[in-house]
Design a protein around this motif. Structure first.
Motif, short mmCIF file in Angstrom:
data_model
loop_
_atom_site.label_atom_id
_atom_site.label_comp_id
_atom_site.label_asym_id
_atom_site.label_seq_id
_atom_site.Cartn_x
_atom_site.Cartn_y
_atom_site.Cartn_z
N ARG A 156 0.82 -1.21 0.00
CA ARG A 156 0.00 0.00 0.00
C ARG A 156 0.86 1.26 0.00
NH1 ARG A 156 -2.77 3.65 3.84
NH2 ARG A 156 -4.59 4.39 2.71
N ASP B 138 -3.93 9.73 5.61
CA ASP B 138 -5.08 9.32 6.41
C ASP B 138 -5.09 9.99 7.77
OD1 ASP B 138 -6.54 7.28 4.80
OD2 ASP B 138 -4.60 6.29 4.81
N TYR C 25 -4.24 3.31 -5.72
CA TYR C 25 -4.92 4.58 -5.40
C TYR C 25 -3.99 5.78 -5.53
CZ TYR C 25 -2.72 5.03 -0.81
OH TYR C 25 -1.81 5.20 0.19
N LEU D 262 -4.76 9.38 -6.97
CA LEU D 262 -4.70 10.50 -6.04
C LEU D 262 -3.70 11.59 -6.47
CD1 LEU D 262 -5.61 11.62 -3.28
CD2 LEU D 262 -3.80 10.23 -2.21
N ARG E 240 -4.72 14.49 -8.70
CA ARG E 240 -5.68 15.38 -8.03
C ARG E 240 -4.97 16.32 -7.06
NH1 ARG E 240 -10.80 11.40 -6.56
NH2 ARG E 240 -10.65 10.06 -8.38
N ARG F 1 -5.02 20.35 -7.44
CA ARG F 1 -5.48 21.20 -6.34
C ARG F 1 -4.42 22.24 -5.97
NH1 ARG F 1 -8.59 20.37 -1.65
NH2 ARG F 1 -9.96 19.13 -2.98
N PRO G 19 -13.51 16.21 -1.07
CA PRO G 19 -14.20 15.48 -2.15
C PRO G 19 -13.24 14.92 -3.20
CG PRO G 19 -14.58 17.85 -2.34
CD PRO G 19 -13.89 17.63 -1.04
N ASP G 20 -12.10 15.54 -3.37
CA ASP G 20 -11.14 15.04 -4.37
C ASP G 20 -10.24 13.95 -3.81
OD1 ASP G 20 -12.10 16.88 -6.18
OD2 ASP G 20 -10.60 18.40 -5.65
N PHE G 21 -9.90 14.07 -2.55
CA PHE G 21 -8.84 13.22 -1.99
C PHE G 21 -9.37 12.08 -1.11
CE2 PHE G 21 -6.46 17.50 -1.85
CZ PHE G 21 -6.23 17.44 -3.22
N GLN H 25 -9.85 12.28 1.87
CA GLN H 25 -9.19 12.44 3.18
C GLN H 25 -10.24 12.82 4.21
OE1 GLN H 25 -5.08 14.40 3.91
NE2 GLN H 25 -6.57 16.03 4.17
N ARG I 14 -10.27 4.20 4.56
CA ARG I 14 -9.05 4.85 4.09
C ARG I 14 -9.33 5.70 2.86
NH1 ARG I 14 -5.22 3.18 7.32
NH2 ARG I 14 -4.74 1.01 7.72
N ILE I 15 -8.33 6.49 2.53
CA ILE I 15 -8.42 7.38 1.36
C ILE I 15 -8.94 6.63 0.14
CG2 ILE I 15 -6.93 8.52 -0.33
CD1 ILE I 15 -5.31 9.61 2.09
N GLU I 16 -8.37 5.46 -0.13
CA GLU I 16 -8.73 4.76 -1.37
C GLU I 16 -10.18 4.30 -1.40
OE1 GLU I 16 -6.30 3.93 0.76
OE2 GLU I 16 -5.90 1.76 0.78
N LEU J 141 -12.06 7.47 -2.93
CA LEU J 141 -11.57 8.22 -4.10
C LEU J 141 -12.58 8.24 -5.24
CD1 LEU J 141 -7.77 7.51 -4.55
CD2 LEU J 141 -8.91 9.65 -3.95
N GLY J 142 -13.42 7.22 -5.31
CA GLY J 142 -14.47 7.19 -6.34
C GLY J 142 -13.92 6.88 -7.72
#
Lengths: 327, 752
Positions: free
Chosen positions: A147, A230, A307, A311, A314, A318, B623-625, B627, B746-748, B751-752
């Motif tokens: 991970r 996280d 992921y 990620l 993005r 941002r 919404p993007d991350f 987190q 978790r983040i993943e 993420l969508g």
């Protein structure tokens, strides 16, 4: 116990000489080295203590840029007023790194020498195979818990992620590493694993980091470091980006752009493809989003770390957008 | 062990006339913040050696060879203990006489049954020499494939879950209830293996003197540890003196003496010198218990008004290959929501791990996050607000047994917490709230509950002719504040100001205080203290009321009050005298009384006894991350009488933060090939840092319970995790529209 010698160097030259001997390692803040010695990765025969050396902890900032001594503490650099105003990404990267306790001990030179958190690398007792520790022994991480492993710059020999934050900002702004008289770009200081993942830095025996130099620029002045994870603190990046931007006088057209990624690659990762795609363009959300996808061009994931591929662009987008908004 | 009290202002109890109920600061706090508190590993008896464990790299197989010579040749190494020279034991460490006895790895053979199992102990003059000696053993193994994960072995139905609970239970007809339902949901959730990770590692300092043993080690159950060691070594329990004045956290992992602690005792016997053995952090991932992973499936049916017609909760979990502890996760559905049909069931796999054990709210925490998530899904499926749905299904009697509750102020908990949180303005639909920075904002809630359990405890009280008192019980302070709360109960029980009471605890030569676990320590040992106080006061009253020289002569026991070091006539408080006067006139230097604490069988049979609470959480999600950050937590709890609101609030805070940890952070990650945990350190096994918990409130809801015990105490140690974990998960859904199916989120996952 495993005996080792401790040498307190009384000058830079003495330190370099002592450190050139086989089995010798430099000791500054100790936050990486002692950790690695405890888990059996580092087995120094001689520790050359340089923490007390005078004159190596200076932080100087002027129009041309910043020079930071190798022994400056992470927390001191992070909190330096001129670093904050002229190199916000550098300060922000440091603030978001490690923990307050570690930042107070760790030095800038030591930070550049920080090694990967790959759990297989750090556990020689239970995972003998690691090309980074023992060239040719294999990679335990591939097929294991991945991970936190890299998706960029990997090789068949090693997928260990570069975990640091500061160097990501340094790579974005073309910092120079001072190895005494020899100066090399920080991007060249960190090596790709390739077939020799045991060799992580372009530093030769007898050399020592004496400082870093960060050229001043408009893009460094308008910069930021965005770190996603996280947990709010004391965690390595899931993905991070150091971004700096300079606009044309119209305030919309991008003259210069710097993008580097952390948490996703085997070394601090300069994303020139993103920079080139956006230079000369007007900052528009769709353009930025499309260009940011180039940040992970050529990525290869190992399932659990996929992921990061989603990620990272993005995070880049941002960060660019955020800098645009502060125009 | 005894503590000196140092208060720098007039204590609250002196102003209020009682100690119970006052928010005293920890009496041991000063010792701890100045470093003067002596924990087990701080002890260094003369001639002490250091023992270091060598532990297995593999998950399953046998140790084929150890290079004992290389270790012994290392400078400073005194001895290496292996199965070949380990001193004999009087009992088989693999024997299991009762469900509360767990099998220990004490070098009984060369088999390896989990990673980090002890395979040898190196004893040396220094810690460094012992550490290097252990590395020099360079074990060779015969390796067998590790069985890893909830699908890693054949499923079985355990004979019992938790400690002796049935694995399968039901009332009513769940299938019929589901069939008749207007709305149904079915949902599956996974929770990971978690490790206690108390700040203080398991440590033991041991000195043998002939056949008597002197031990410093952290223990949540001194008498049980004493009994276990006595059985293993064939010596009398009274010949074993264990001191455990302070624990740097236990959370269940110090409930039973662990294998490594016993190996420290064996090592000391082998070398004939005192020995210290302290686990390294990574060595705590195996031999000292953990919370087993679960995969839980819930099915619910609801009628047209949102009333449950059926509730089915199945939990799959894991235990070790060689012992039985099965996380009773599905049992969480027995007590909270009314339903005409409820079924709970468990199955399990046996894996190559250390045996899972009690970890703060064992079963309740794992079960709660799944149940509260499913309740949230059910409410949404019915188009109802989650609080309204919970109130619609409010259990007026315990759902599974039909027993009345001894007390239940859950409605008031819901009301107070919802009002403080501002729940009323919450939209039912997810993904509708955003803050000024564009973060998706979500509000979620969960119901908290934990049984009010009592064990057995004893205490001894003494009143002395100088007017002071002593209260003794071998209670254990894990950090929860036992030194303070018990001293408060003792002061009131003895009718003395708290600084007139010498409260002694944390040592096995004191009366058995039972176990500091199950959130039952304050109730159990507290009742023993209370009763011991009453017993010695009764003796004192006998002396006074039978003495013609006393102003209390003839008042009789019932006619006397004890307060502030004096006895008074109940019918005339102007008539009284001090304890000192009574004892001095009687020519006694001191008198003593004994008391016990135990559950009352009649009220156990008649009532369901539980603490309750409601927890509301706000999260913000980028919404993007993906987190997630928890931005607000509000809990309200009703748990009977509050002995010390400051300490109780701290317990709720700690539990609620653990709930955040459960939902978003904690997970032991296993390498499936080797069976080894890859994040066995505090940098990568995540718990929340301060920045992860920006705002937390715990409201104490008044609750009188005449049935749990004479003091009305339930218990507060574990309840905070329950409810909170689900509230955070439900807030994540409300923010994002994504239902968490595995924890930690978790983040993943977002993420969508």
């Amino acid at each position: 116990m495993r005996d080792f010698s401790y040498v307190r160097a009384n000058s830079l030259d003495a330190a370099r000489q002592a450190a050139a001997l086989p089995g010798a390692m430099l000791l500054a803040g100790g936050t990486t080295l002692i950790d690695l010695a405890k888990c059996g990765v580092a087995e120094p025969e001689t520790l050359v203590d340089i923490a007390h050396l005078k004159g190596l902890d200076r932080i100087e900032v002027n129009e041309r840029g910043a020079t930071i001594g190798a022994l400056a503490r992470m927390s001191h650099v992070a909190d330096h007023a001129d670093i904050k105003s002229r190199f916000p990404a550098v300060s922000e990267a440091l603030w978001q790194a490690a923990s307050a306790q570690i930042r107070n001990m760790a030095t800038i030179g030591g930070n550049l020498m920080q090694r990967t958190r790959c759990p297989y690398f750090r556990d020689p007792a239970n995972f003998p195979a690691c090309n980074k520790r023992q060239p040719g022994s294999g990679c335990s991480a591939i097929g294991g818990v991945t991970r936190g492993h890299a998706v960029l710059g990997i090789s068949d020999a090693c997928i260990a992620m570069y975990p640091g934050d500061l160097a990501v900002a340094l790579v974005a702004f073309d910092a120079i590493v001072h190895l005494g008289e020899r100066h090399i770009p920080v991007d060249d200081f960190f090596l790709l694993p390739g077939t020799t993942p045991d060799r992580e830095h372009a530093i030769e025996p007898g050399e020592m980091i004496t400082g870093i130099e960060i050229p001043g620029s408009a893009s460094a002045r308008r910069s930021t470091y965005l770190k996603i994870r996280d947990r709010q603190s004391y965690e390595f990046a899931a993905a991070s980006a150091a971004v700096g931007i300079e606009f044309e006088p119209d305030g919309r057209t991008i003259r210069d752009l710097r993008v580097a990624l952390g948490g996703v690659a085997t070394k601090p990762w300069r994303a020139r493809a993103v920079e080139n795609a956006l230079k000369g363009k007007v900052l528009e959300p769709d353009t930025v989003r499309a260009a940011s996808l180039l940040a992970v061009e050529g990525s290869v994931d190992h399932g659990a770390n996929h992921y990061k591929v989603e990620l990272a662009p993005r995070v880049v987008a941002r960060a660019i957008r955020k800098l645009g908004e502060t125009a | 062990m005894t503590l000196e009290l140092s208060l720098n202002q007039q204590p609250a109890h002196a102003r209020q006339g009682s100690s119970i109920g006052q928010p005293l600061t920890r009496r041991d706090g000063f010792l701890k913040v100045t470093g003067a508190a002596r924990y087990a590993a701080d002890n260094h008896p003369p001639g002490m050696l250091y023992a270091v464990l060598a532990v297995s790299s593999i998950a399953r197989g046998r140790v084929a060879a150890l290079d004992v010579e290389a270790a012994k040749a290392h400078k400073g190494v005194v001895e290496v203990m292996t199965p070949k020279n380990r001193p004999a034991l009087a009992a088989d460490p693999d024997a299991k006489d009762h469900p509360f006895m767990f099998r220990l790895d004490l070098l009984q053979n060369d088999q390896v049954r989990y990673p980090n199992q002890s395979i040898a102990v190196v004893i040396a003059e220094t810690l460094e020499a012992a550490t290097e000696g252990a590395a020099l053993l360079s074990p060779r193994y015969e390796v067998m494939p590790a069985r890893v994960g909830l699908d890693g072995a054949e499923s079985i139905v355990p004979r019992a879950v938790g400690v002796g609970g049935p694995a399968v239970q039901h009332k009513g007809d769940v299938e019929a209830g589901l069939k008749s339902a207007k709305t149904r949901i079915e949902a599956t959730y996974e929770t990971p293996a978690q490790y206690h990770n108390a700040m203080e590692p398991h440590a033991i300092v041991v000195a043998w003197e002939g056949d008597t043993l002197s031990i410093d080690t952290p223990s949540q159950g001194l008498a049980m540890a004493q009994g276990r060691i006595a059985g293993l070594f064939g010596i009398a329990p009274e010949n074993i003196h264990i001191r455990s004045p302070f624990l740097g956290g236990g959370f269940g992992s110090k409930g039973m003496i662990s294998g490594p602690q016993v190996l420290g005792i064996l090592a000391a016997r082998l070398v004939g010198r005192p020995v210290k053995l302290v686990l390294r952090r990574e060595q705590m991932y195996g031999p000292v218990g953990h919370r087993a992973p679960t995969r839980q499936t819930l099915r619910m049916g609801m009628d047209g008004e949102g009333r449950l017609t059926a509730l089915d909760h199945h939990a799959k979990t894991a235990s070790s290959t060689f012992d039985d502890f099965f996380e009773p996760a599905a049992d969480a559905s027995h007590t909270l929501y009314a339903s005409p049909a409820i079924a709970t069931s468990h199955d399990a796999v046996r894996l190559d791990t250390g045996t899972p054990l009690f970890m703060r709210a064992p079963g309740e925490a794992t079960g709660s996050i799944a149940l509260e998530s499913a309740i949230d899904e059910a409410a949404y499926a019915c188009g109802m607000d989650p609080l309204e749905f919970r109130l619609r299904n409010y259990a007026e009697v315990e759902p599974m047994t039909g027993k009345p509750f001894s007390s239940k102020a859950l409605r008031e908990c819901y009301r107070q917490a919802a009002e403080t949180f501002g729940w009323a303005s919450r939209p039912i639909q997810p993904r509708l709230m955003r803050d000024a920075d564009g973060f998706l904002t979500g509000w979620g809630m969960g119901t908290a509950t934990f049984p009010a359990i009592m064990f057995q405890a004893e205490a001894r009280a003494v009143l002395r002719a100088d007017g002071s008192g002593v209260m003794e019980t071998g209670a254990q302070d894990m950090g929860q504040g036992a030194w303070t709360a018990f001293a408060q109960i003792a002061a009131d029980g003895l009718g003395l100001d708290i600084d007139q009471v010498d409260f002694r605890a944390g040592s096995s030569d004191l009366p058995n205080a039972g176990i500091a676990g199950g959130s039952g320590h304050t109730a159990t040992a507290g009742m023993a203290i209370h009763n011991a106080g009453a017993a010695v006061i009764a003796r004192l009253a006998d002396l006074a009321t039978g003495d013609e020289g006393s102003p209390l002569y003839g008042a009789g026991n019932e006619g006397v009050l004890a307060r502030g070091g004096r006895l008074y006539r109940r019918d005339d408080e102007s008539r009284g005298e001090s304890y000192a006067e009574i004892l001095t006139r009687a020519g006694l230097t001191e008198i003593e009384g004994h008391g016990k604490g135990a559950p009352d069988p009649a009220s156990q049979e008649a009532y369901a006894k539980h603490a309750h609470g409601a927890v509301f959480a706000e999260v913000k999600v980028d919404p993007d991350f993906g987190q997630i950050r928890v931005t607000r937590l509000v809990g309200a709890f009703a748990a009977g009488r509050v002995i010390n609101p400051r300490l109780v609030r701290s317990q709720y805070y700690g539990g609620m933060i653990w709930g955040v940890s459960f939902a978003l952070h904690e997970e032991a990650i296993t390498d499936r090939r080797s069976g080894r945990i890859q994040n066995a350190n505090l940098a990568e096994y995540h718990v929340p840092v301060n920045a992860d918990v920006p705002s937390i409130e715990a409201l104490l809801v008044h609750e009188d319970d005449p049935h749990v015990n004479a003091l009305g105490i339930k218990g507060v140690g574990e309840i905070g995790i329950t409810g909170t974990a689900g509230a955070v998960a439900n807030a994540v859904w409300h923010a994002t529209g994504v239902r968490p199916r595995r924890f930690p989120v978790r983040i993943e996952d977002l993420l969508g």
